[in-house]
Design a protein around this motif. Structure first.
Motif, PDB file in Angstrom:
ATOM      1  N   GLU A   1      -9.209   5.533  -3.531  1.00  0.00           N
ATOM      2  CA  GLU A   1      -9.268   4.380  -2.634  1.00  0.00           C
ATOM      3  C   GLU A   1     -10.714   4.000  -2.291  1.00  0.00           C
TER       4      GLU A   1
ATOM      5  N   LYS B   1     -11.907   2.073  -5.328  1.00  0.00           N
ATOM      6  CA  LYS B   1     -11.299   0.738  -5.350  1.00  0.00           C
ATOM      7  C   LYS B   1     -12.008  -0.201  -4.374  1.00  0.00           C
TER       8      LYS B   1
ATOM      9  N   HIS C   1       0.783  -1.234   0.000  1.00  0.00           N
ATOM     10  CA  HIS C   1       0.000   0.000   0.000  1.00  0.00           C
ATOM     11  C   HIS C   1       0.823   1.297   0.000  1.00  0.00           C
TER      12      HIS C   1
ATOM     13  N   ASP D   1      -8.298  -4.173   3.812  1.00  0.00           N
ATOM     14  CA  ASP D   1      -7.695  -5.500   3.716  1.00  0.00           C
ATOM     15  C   ASP D   1      -8.391  -6.503   4.638  1.00  0.00           C
TER      16      ASP D   1
ATOM     17  N   LYS E   1      -7.192   2.108   2.691  1.00  0.00           N
ATOM     18  CA  LYS E   1      -6.576   0.925   2.085  1.00  0.00           C
ATOM     19  C   LYS E   1      -6.234  -0.123   3.141  1.00  0.00           C
TER      20      LYS E   1
END
Length: 595
Positions: free
Chosen positions: A539, A542, A294, A488, A484
């Protein structure tokens, strides 16, 4: 703080002017002015207080005063009281000096004093710090307002201090006044007692504790003091833009808010991250994997630090332990102060979510030409054109839910911090009660580190929700990297419906720590403005492409709404009232679950 404060929050440029005045007078551009040294009752009063705050730093040995303050805060003294006492005692020392050097200050003082006279009747008389501050100024104008006996006694003792005495003796007298009056007042407020002068006269005060300040604070280890100084210098530049030159030979601040340090000093500073925020709960290999994945492009060279905070992980920083403990106590105090209302909010949110989940899990029966035969309809065969004598039960296929709540814990939320903690606690408690796994984390930036503080994890029991009261606001915010890193763990969950709710002011803003000055020629950029907005928006998109439902809850200023729209598109909600955070989340969850 007295009077109407709304104007100051809507006028960032004026607030910057006040800070710049203080820095110009003091000549200390790396010395931040504490909020308790300011007064927002009017613009002239605000300007005057900024000038005098700078004068205290210029004409007095501010290093000794600062070390004294830090020493007392470690002993759980109240910072606002200390600053007010220092202000009252030392203003008379510096005021004449700054007027002699800068004659224009006299006119500002005259205007400020007139506003003080007007506003005196408006201040809350139960706020003893404001009463003392205003009474002191009014007496300087040869006005003698009627005050209560306690205020009169404190004023008498303050006036008795010889301002021409040695600074250490003055600080010792301040210590005595604090311990004589304010320790009792604080304890009385916490216990909801009504104190009186007779009670105060009976308080036993130990004045010998002052000696430890001289030995512990003035003779610190030189290397530790250097590192602490560098951290303070860098941290101060994070909080306010456009400070001017930092005045430090070891540090340089470019116009793009990139701060350069040498590699040795950078490593020493990085070693202090666990000291300030607690040991990480991830292994070194896990952290390296996250950073490799990242920390690229605009986040090149940045680091991440996942921690449970200083109270629930290894930490030998006594000051930080006391500070966070005190913040948690303050947040809990605010929650318990209106506990019936907050419990009703929890129950209401829990019932709403439960009702929606029950409705969505209901089985719908439809009749058709095939499926399981319905005995009550068998007679229709050959006797009716309606041949739908079979049925099918349609079950809810939406799947289960998991929710991440990400709280902006940067300094911009400091005026909201207890409300943020309370609302996050209400949401997490309700979600946990109905069996929806949820995680609550706060994020902020410290140097090159994005700190993610975990208050509760997905499968923790309901008691862990109380950890959310450890929330406090400080530093900057690098939203894109935080989103980000948080996504995860959410993507690894087995639940079909993954929801990320982000509370922020819509203004990602961070400095860049550079270890190579030559890179500045190639455009090394800090994290602010459109650079930060575009990165955060990227982000968010995404995360949505990966199947995460992302909601932004915006608590900032209206002028930053456009940035919020760019970041979150249509899925964001703007609220001027942070206390509606839990209601907003309830409405959003209802919409998500039903659709």
């Amino acid at each position: 703080m007295s009077g109407n404060t709304n104007w100051i929050y809507n006028n960032y440029e004026f607030e910057n002017r006040v800070n710049n005045l203080a820095w110009t007078v003091s000549g200390m551009y790396d010395e931040d002015i504490d909020s308790s040294e300011k007064d927002y009752s009017s613009k002239d009063v605000s300007l005057y207080f900024g000038i005098i705050a700078g004068a205290r730093r210029k004409y007095l040995d501010w290093d000794i005063i600062k070390k004294y303050i830090m020493s007392r805060i470690k002993k759980s003294y109240d910072k606002d009281i200390l600053y007010t006492l220092i202000e009252l005692v030392l203003n008379s020392v510096v005021e004449d000096k700054v007027i002699n050097e800068r004659p224009g200050v006299e006119e500002i003082r005259s205007k400020a004093y007139k506003d003080v006279l007007v506003n005196y009747s408006k201040i809350h008389k139960e706020d003893i710090l404001q009463t003392l501050r205003y009474t002191f100024i009014l007496q300087a104008m040869n006005r003698h307002p009627a005050v209560d006996g306690l205020t009169r006694r404190i004023m008498k003792d303050i006036k008795a201090i010889d301002c021409n005495d040695d600074l250490m003796n003055i600080l010792k007298r301040l210590d005595e006044i604090y311990l004589t009056y304010f320790e009792f007042i604080i304890n009385s407020q916490r216990e909801n007692l009504q104190g009186n002068e007779q009670d105060i006269k009976n308080v036993n005060v130990d004045f010998d504790t002052f000696s430890d300040f001289m030995y512990e604070e003035l003779y610190m280890d030189e290397e530790i003091e250097t590192i602490e100084s560098e951290i303070n210098n860098i941290s101060n530049t994070m909080l306010v833009e456009n400070l001017g030159e930092m005045g430090s030979g070891d540090l340089e601040k470019s116009q793009n808010r990139v701060i350069y340090v040498d590699e040795v000093m950078a490593q020493k500073i990085y070693d202090k991250v666990e000291y300030y925020y607690g040991k990480t709960f991830l292994s070194e290999s896990e952290i390296r994997k996250i950073e490799t994945k990242h920390c690229r492009d605009v986040h090149e060279g940045c680091r991440v630090h996942f921690t449970d905070g200083v109270l629930r992980s290894e930490c030998n920083n006594a000051f930080q332990l006391k500070y966070v403990t005190r913040q948690k106590e303050n947040n809990l105090y605010k929650y318990r102060d209106n506990i019936k209302l907050h419990k009703r909010s929890i129950n209401k949110l829990k019932e709403n979510i439960s009702r929606i989940l029950i409705e969505e899990s209901a089985i719908d029966r439809i009749y058709s030409d095939g499926g399981t035969i319905c005995a009550n309809r068998a007679w229709r065969v050959g006797r009716s054109n309606n041949t739908k004598v079979f049925y099918k039960d349609i079950r809810n296929e939406k799947g289960k839910y998991v929710i991440d709540i990400l709280l902006d814990a940067s300094g911009s939320q400091s005026r909201n911090q207890f409300n943020v903690a309370i609302q996050a606690y209400i949401i997490a408690t309700a979600l946990t009660s109905v069996g929806i796994p949820n995680r609550v984390m706060g994020y902020l930036s410290f140097l090159d580190y994005t700190i993610l503080k975990r208050y509760r994890d997905y499968n923790d029991n309901i008691n862990s929700c109380e950890n959310i009261f450890e929330y406090f606001a400080a530093g900057n915010n690098r939203d894109g990297l935080a989103i980000k890193a948080a996504s995860d763990s959410l993507l690894e969950r087995e639940e079909e419906n993954k929801i990320l709710i982000i509370l922020s002011d819509g203004k990602p803003n961070d400095v860049k720590i550079g270890k190579d000055r030559s890179r500045s020629l190639r455009g090394e950029a800090s994290y602010k403005g459109m650079v930060a907005v575009k990165d955060t928006a990227l982000e968010v998109r995404k995360a949505r492409k990966q199947g995460i439902l992302v909601l932004g809850v915006f608590t900032g200023k209206e002028k930053d709404l456009e940035a919020e729209k760019k970041i979150y598109g249509g899925d964001f909600i703007y609220t001027k009232d942070i206390e509606r955070f839990s209601d907003i989340v309830a409405m959003y969850l209802k919409k998500i679950i039903k659709n």
